[in-house]
Write an enzyme that holds these catalytic residues in place. Structure first.
Site, PDB file in Angstrom:
ATOM      1  N   LYS A  65       0.793  -1.384  -0.005  1.00  0.00           N
ATOM      2  CA  LYS A  65      -0.079  -0.073   0.023  1.00  0.00           C
ATOM      3  C   LYS A  65       0.710   1.324  -0.076  1.00  0.00           C
ATOM      4  O   LYS A  65       0.639   2.192  -0.534  1.00  0.00           O
ATOM      5  CB  LYS A  65      -1.000   0.071   1.136  1.00  0.00           C
ATOM      6  CG  LYS A  65      -2.008  -1.288   1.168  1.00  0.00           C
ATOM      7  CD  LYS A  65      -2.868  -1.137   2.260  1.00  0.00           C
ATOM      8  CE  LYS A  65      -2.360  -1.292   3.604  1.00  0.00           C
ATOM      9  NZ  LYS A  65      -1.601  -2.650   3.862  1.00  0.00           N
ATOM     10  N   THR A  66       2.060   1.303   0.965  1.00  0.00           N
ATOM     11  CA  THR A  66       2.720   2.707   0.722  1.00  0.00           C
ATOM     12  C   THR A  66       3.606   2.654  -0.349  1.00  0.00           C
ATOM     13  O   THR A  66       3.510   3.747  -0.917  1.00  0.00           O
ATOM     14  CB  THR A  66       3.863   2.330   1.875  1.00  0.00           C
ATOM     15  OG1 THR A  66       3.209   1.958   3.309  1.00  0.00           O
ATOM     16  CG2 THR A  66       4.530   3.688   2.088  1.00  0.00           C
ATOM     17  N   ASP A 110      -1.768   6.755   5.975  1.00  0.00           N
ATOM     18  CA  ASP A 110      -1.838   5.258   6.323  1.00  0.00           C
ATOM     19  C   ASP A 110      -2.597   5.062   7.599  1.00  0.00           C
ATOM     20  O   ASP A 110      -2.944   6.089   8.465  1.00  0.00           O
ATOM     21  CB  ASP A 110      -0.278   5.042   6.819  1.00  0.00           C
ATOM     22  CG  ASP A 110      -0.082   3.423   6.719  1.00  0.00           C
ATOM     23  OD1 ASP A 110      -0.839   2.661   6.297  1.00  0.00           O
ATOM     24  OD2 ASP A 110       0.895   2.805   7.044  1.00  0.00           O
ATOM     25  N   THR A 159      -5.945  -1.443   6.680  1.00  0.00           N
ATOM     26  CA  THR A 159      -5.855  -2.853   6.890  1.00  0.00           C
ATOM     27  C   THR A 159      -7.309  -3.237   7.531  1.00  0.00           C
ATOM     28  O   THR A 159      -7.808  -4.551   7.404  1.00  0.00           O
ATOM     29  CB  THR A 159      -4.907  -3.316   8.173  1.00  0.00           C
ATOM     30  OG1 THR A 159      -4.987  -2.288   9.098  1.00  0.00           O
ATOM     31  CG2 THR A 159      -3.679  -3.284   7.430  1.00  0.00           C
ATOM     32  N   ARG A 218       6.581  -8.202   1.784  1.00  0.00           N
ATOM     33  CA  ARG A 218       7.465  -7.861   3.029  1.00  0.00           C
ATOM     34  C   ARG A 218       8.056  -8.892   3.425  1.00  0.00           C
ATOM     35  O   ARG A 218       9.196  -8.961   3.962  1.00  0.00           O
ATOM     36  CB  ARG A 218       6.412  -7.162   4.067  1.00  0.00           C
ATOM     37  CG  ARG A 218       7.433  -6.871   5.154  1.00  0.00           C
ATOM     38  CD  ARG A 218       6.785  -5.696   6.382  1.00  0.00           C
ATOM     39  NE  ARG A 218       6.675  -4.591   5.680  1.00  0.00           N
ATOM     40  CZ  ARG A 218       5.391  -3.920   5.886  1.00  0.00           C
ATOM     41  NH1 ARG A 218       4.427  -4.311   6.406  1.00  0.00           N
ATOM     42  NH2 ARG A 218       5.599  -2.484   5.367  1.00  0.00           N
TER      43      ARG A 218
HETATM   44  N1  LIG Z   1       3.982  -5.329  -5.797  1.00  0.00           N
HETATM   45  C1  LIG Z   1       5.229  -5.472  -5.210  1.00  0.00           C
HETATM   46  N2  LIG Z   1       6.298  -5.805  -5.876  1.00  0.00           N
HETATM   47  C2  LIG Z   1       7.536  -5.639  -5.369  1.00  0.00           C
HETATM   48  N3  LIG Z   1       7.812  -5.283  -3.973  1.00  0.00           N
HETATM   49  C3  LIG Z   1       6.793  -5.189  -3.268  1.00  0.00           C
HETATM   50  C4  LIG Z   1       5.634  -5.191  -3.844  1.00  0.00           C
HETATM   51  N4  LIG Z   1       4.657  -4.914  -2.835  1.00  0.00           N
HETATM   52  C5  LIG Z   1       5.161  -4.555  -1.677  1.00  0.00           C
HETATM   53  N5  LIG Z   1       6.705  -4.850  -2.006  1.00  0.00           N
HETATM   54  C6  LIG Z   1       7.769  -4.743  -1.050  1.00  0.00           C
HETATM   55  O1  LIG Z   1       7.243  -5.128   0.379  1.00  0.00           O
HETATM   56  C7  LIG Z   1       7.539  -4.064   1.141  1.00  0.00           C
HETATM   57  C8  LIG Z   1       6.394  -3.646   2.141  1.00  0.00           C
HETATM   58  O2  LIG Z   1       5.618  -3.059   0.999  1.00  0.00           O
HETATM   59  P1  LIG Z   1       4.480  -1.882   1.709  1.00  0.00           P
HETATM   60  O3  LIG Z   1       5.456  -0.821   2.799  1.00  0.00           O
HETATM   61  O4  LIG Z   1       4.454  -1.015   0.622  1.00  0.00           O
HETATM   62  O5  LIG Z   1       3.551  -2.416   2.174  1.00  0.00           O
HETATM   63  P2  LIG Z   1       2.083  -1.967   2.866  1.00  0.00           P
HETATM   64  O6  LIG Z   1       0.923  -2.640   2.627  1.00  0.00           O
HETATM   65  O7  LIG Z   1       2.221  -0.514   2.868  1.00  0.00           O
HETATM   66  O8  LIG Z   1       2.407  -2.146   4.636  1.00  0.00           O
HETATM   67  P3  LIG Z   1       1.724  -1.764   5.982  1.00  0.00           P
HETATM   68  O9  LIG Z   1       0.328  -1.954   5.718  1.00  0.00           O
HETATM   69  O10 LIG Z   1       2.383  -2.322   7.094  1.00  0.00           O
HETATM   70  O11 LIG Z   1       2.092  -0.083   5.878  1.00  0.00           O
HETATM   71  C9  LIG Z   1       8.369  -2.994   0.511  1.00  0.00           C
HETATM   72  O12 LIG Z   1       9.806  -3.414   0.668  1.00  0.00           O
HETATM   73  C10 LIG Z   1       8.162  -3.003  -0.889  1.00  0.00           C
HETATM   74  O13 LIG Z   1       9.267  -2.849  -1.743  1.00  0.00           O
END
Ligand SMILES: Nc1ncnc2c1ncn2[C@@H]1O[C@H](COP(=O)(O)OP(=O)(O)OP(=O)(O)O)[C@@H](O)[C@H]1O
Length: 341
Positions: A65-66, A110, A159, A218
């Site tokens: 998401k981030t 977030d 989430t 992640r």
């Molecule tokens: N589709 C993707 N392709 C490649 N790498 C990804 C992908 N999605 C996530 N990642 C990697 O996974 C890690 C976590 O991603 P991210 O921080 O965007 O998750 P999030 O959904 O925002 O988590 P949270 O809800 O904990 O904030 C990062 O290092 C990111 O580079």
């Protein structure tokens, strides 16, 4: 839950994660439908020379998401301001953020479901009309002064989409539901990340990591880091054998279960005859908080078909019995289950 398999980021891995984030929609692995929808939205907005609709990203932690919020800003070639629901505890906190936005800026919030109610109400007007009403003074003499904002795009992440009040949810023009990743997609995540950190890993080694990553990029990236360290210290190559040895050291089994997952499954099978048993009884029997079992352990065991939830409690499936190497008493009474992710 071992740290290796937690879907949440730890403070120490932010730099590592940042280095691995895809920078464009093209580099973002998987989530094909969301990528297409988002691509269209951004393309149309730039053709109309207009800020795109506000975007809500919903899904479990660690699915990107981030990363997507950063991609939105990059694709629009606009700055990104990042904040989070817990940081907005008063309407004034939000007003300060909104009034500082430049035209077209992307605001990422977030955990938007954790924002204060008073701020939520301010956000409704800001999202709709790019305006806020600021209260000046106190008591009977208080007056509200309208403040014009620069047009912006809000990207909210949650989430817990179900916890968002309807008026807020309705103001997002587009909602993306992120799904857990398949093993092929996770293999692409691992292969890309291994390339970026300059670590040579065999195809089978990549697949081994992907299979243990609980559908979550992640976790895949984190396990990759553990394997890279293991190979460095043991002066060995990144093949199946070293992946298995490295992850065994961290208690991660071939399906991505850790010590606590296995303890819960074993307790269910060995102490409660496969269930049904209530969550709190199960939690006490493994000496863990019911909250942890419910939010982290159980969803994964259900998703992989090792246990099911019934109105009378949790029940081990045939797969669950097999996973701990036990024979179910009467096959006909045990749910079949099937691995899904
Ligand atoms: N589709 C993707 N392709 C490649 N790498 C990804 C992908 N999605 C996530 N990642 C990697 O996974 C890690 C976590 O991603 P991210 O921080 O965007 O998750 P999030 O959904 O925002 O988590 P949270 O809800 O904990 O904030 C990062 O290092 C990111 O580079």
């Amino acid at each position: 839950m071992t740290e290796e398999l937690s879907p949440r980021a730890s403070a120490s891995e932010q730099g590592y994660e940042g280095a691995l984030r895809p920078g464009t929609l093209g580099e973002f692995v998987g989530q094909a439908k969301v990528r297409k929808q988002l691509g269209l939205l951004l393309d149309a907005a730039s053709r109309r020379q207009h800020t795109p609709d506000h975007i809500l990203l919903a899904g479990p932690p660690g699915l990107g998401k981030t990363t997507l919020s950063m991609i939105v800003a990059a694709e629009l070639d606009k700055p990104l301001h990042q904040t989070s629901g817990p940081a907005i505890q008063h309407a004034g906190d939000l007003a300060a953020v909104l009034s500082a936005l430049t035209p077209g800026e992307v605001l990422f919030v977030d955990e938007i479901h954790r924002m204060a109610r008073s701020a939520e109400e301010m956000l409704y007007l800001a999202m709709e009309d790019f305006k806020v009403d600021i209260m000046v003074g106190k008591g009977a003499g208080a007056t509200s002064v309208p403040l014009e904002l620069s047009p912006f795009t809000l990207v909210g992440a949650t989430t817990r989409a179900g916890l968002l009040p309807n008026p807020l949810r309705d103001r997002f023009g587009f909602t993306a539901h992120l799904e857990f990743y398949g093993e092929d997609e996770l293999a692409r995540v691992v292969s890309r990340a291994a390339g970026l950190i300059g670590f040579a890993l065999s195809e089978q080694g990549i697949a081994e990591i992907a299979g243990r990553s609980r559908g979550t990029p992640r976790i895949a990236n984190r396990l990759l880091r553990r394997v890279r360290d293991y190979c460095l210290v043991h002066e060995t190559v990144g093949d199946t054998e070293s992946v298995r040895a490295a992850l065994a050291l961290y208690d991660v089994d071939e399906h991505g279960l850790d010590r606590l997952d296995r303890e819960v499954l074993r307790a269910l099978v060995e102490r409660f005859g496969g269930g049904p048993v209530g969550l709190s009884t199960l939690a006490v029997s493994v000496g863990e908080e019911a909250e942890t079992i419910e939010s982290v352990v159980e969803p994964f065991l259900v998703r992989t078909g090792l246990i099911t939830r019934t109105p009378r409690g949790r029940v081990a499936t045939r797969l669950g019995w097999a996973h701990v190497g036990a024979e179910p008493p009467e096959i006909s009474q045990i749910p079949g289950g099937g691995r899904t992710g």
